[in-house]
Design a protein around this motif. Structure first.
Motif, PDB file in Angstrom:
ATOM      1  N   GLN A 149       0.726  -1.470  -0.018  1.00 58.10           N
ATOM      2  CA  GLN A 149       0.213  -0.102   0.027  1.00 58.10           C
ATOM      3  C   GLN A 149       0.922   1.080   0.000  1.00 58.10           C
ATOM      4  O   GLN A 149       0.453   2.122  -0.794  1.00 58.10           O
ATOM      5  CB  GLN A 149      -0.816  -0.161   1.325  1.00 58.10           C
ATOM      6  N   THR A 182      -6.048   3.948   4.984  1.00 55.50           N
ATOM      7  CA  THR A 182      -4.605   3.396   4.888  1.00 55.50           C
ATOM      8  C   THR A 182      -3.889   4.516   4.134  1.00 55.50           C
ATOM      9  O   THR A 182      -2.692   4.698   4.312  1.00 55.50           O
ATOM     10  CB  THR A 182      -4.746   1.939   4.181  1.00 55.50           C
ATOM     11  N   ILE A 216      -7.852  -1.239  -0.736  1.00 55.25           N
ATOM     12  CA  ILE A 216      -7.134  -0.344  -0.034  1.00 55.25           C
ATOM     13  C   ILE A 216      -8.137   0.873   0.553  1.00 55.25           C
ATOM     14  O   ILE A 216      -9.353   1.006  -0.234  1.00 55.25           O
ATOM     15  CB  ILE A 216      -6.193   0.636  -0.700  1.00 55.25           C
TER      16      ILE A 216
END
Lengths: 155, 155
Positions: free
Chosen positions: B32, B67, B63
């Motif tokens: 990520q 995040t 995602i």
DNA sequence: ATCGATGCAAAGCGTTTGCAGGGGT
DNA sequence: ACCCCTGCAAACGCTTTGCATCGAT
């Protein structure tokens, strides 16, 4: 601008300056707006809306935080104050109508005026062709903002 | 810094630079965070967290926005990116690690890099005594930030 | 296997807005 | 008398947090 001594003296007393600037911009001059303006002019620091609310509440106990926000909006729109949004926290307000620079504490987000003359030509000094170069690319420059960053010792 | 050609070449490929900077700051290198960093490095503009989220979602559909915020925090903490908070709207992010100046559109809050060399001595040029003068008053200067303001024509 | 990171949802903070009643012109 | 302004509360936009699960080392 603290050290600048060659500026024209304020032609109108503060109350008159407030009234005429507000009315010229289409706002009414009310007790609440006057109290907010008086407080902004009285303090050295650049308070947040909440700071203004807590202070003005002592004079006008029934004032609401929303009214403070709307008063600050009217003052900014009337060019009586400036809104400073560069930090992480809430916006801060500044009633010094001359262009000037700020110091900002990176720890507390507090802001102070710098005792240095504002230089309208500073961008040209960085690069004399920058402004015309930007214009060719569709950027129309209207001004600039400079903030000195650092730590402000708590006393 | 677009026009600066005398900077040291990037010694490490982007992926390695990412990993070492994150780990040095105590963060893990994850898919990520890499996707967020890659996107930031790929775009000219300075996107908001939401912009990053929408773009990275195409590569990592699961995602979450939280995040993305945490990835951006890790990148800023690792000095791989900078958070720009001067506008009224959401913060914008910038992965160009060299110090530089910005242009900000007062209408849209969009931000672009300026093709002008950064001048570390600019504050001294304004007033050679300013920094020592401030230090005497308890202000410890660590840097400065300059933004050129204006209108960016929509194309 | 450990311990930080993720994804989701809910909460948080600063700010704005809708609205009924009050006040400035 | 008009219409803007006020004060209250609720909504808003952006960001952070709590927590159970996942995944990098």
């Amino acid at each position: 601008m603290i050290l600048s001594t060659n500026e024209p003296p304020p032609c109108l007393p503060r109350a008159e300056r407030l009234r005429s600037a507000l009315e010229q911009a289409g706002w009414r001059c009310t007790r609440q707006r006057a109290a907010v303006f008086d407080y902004l002019c009285a303090v050295e620091s650049h308070p947040t809306a909440e700071d203004v609310y807590q202070a003005v509440r002592r004079r006008l106990p029934k004032i609401s935080l929303a009214t403070v926000y709307k008063a600050l909006e009217a003052l900014v729109d009337s060019q009586l104050a400036e809104k400073l949004t560069s930090g992480n926290g809430p916006a801060r307000f500044d009633c010094h109508h001359q262009a000037h620079y700020h110091f900002r504490c990176v720890d507390s987000d507090e802001v102070r005026d710098l005792p240095v003359a504002y230089d309208p030509q500073l961008i040209d000094k960085l690069d004399p062709q920058l402004i015309s170069h930007l214009r060719q690319q569709g950027f129309h420059v209207t001004g600039y903002r400079l903030e000195v960053l650092g730590h402000l010792q708590k006393t």
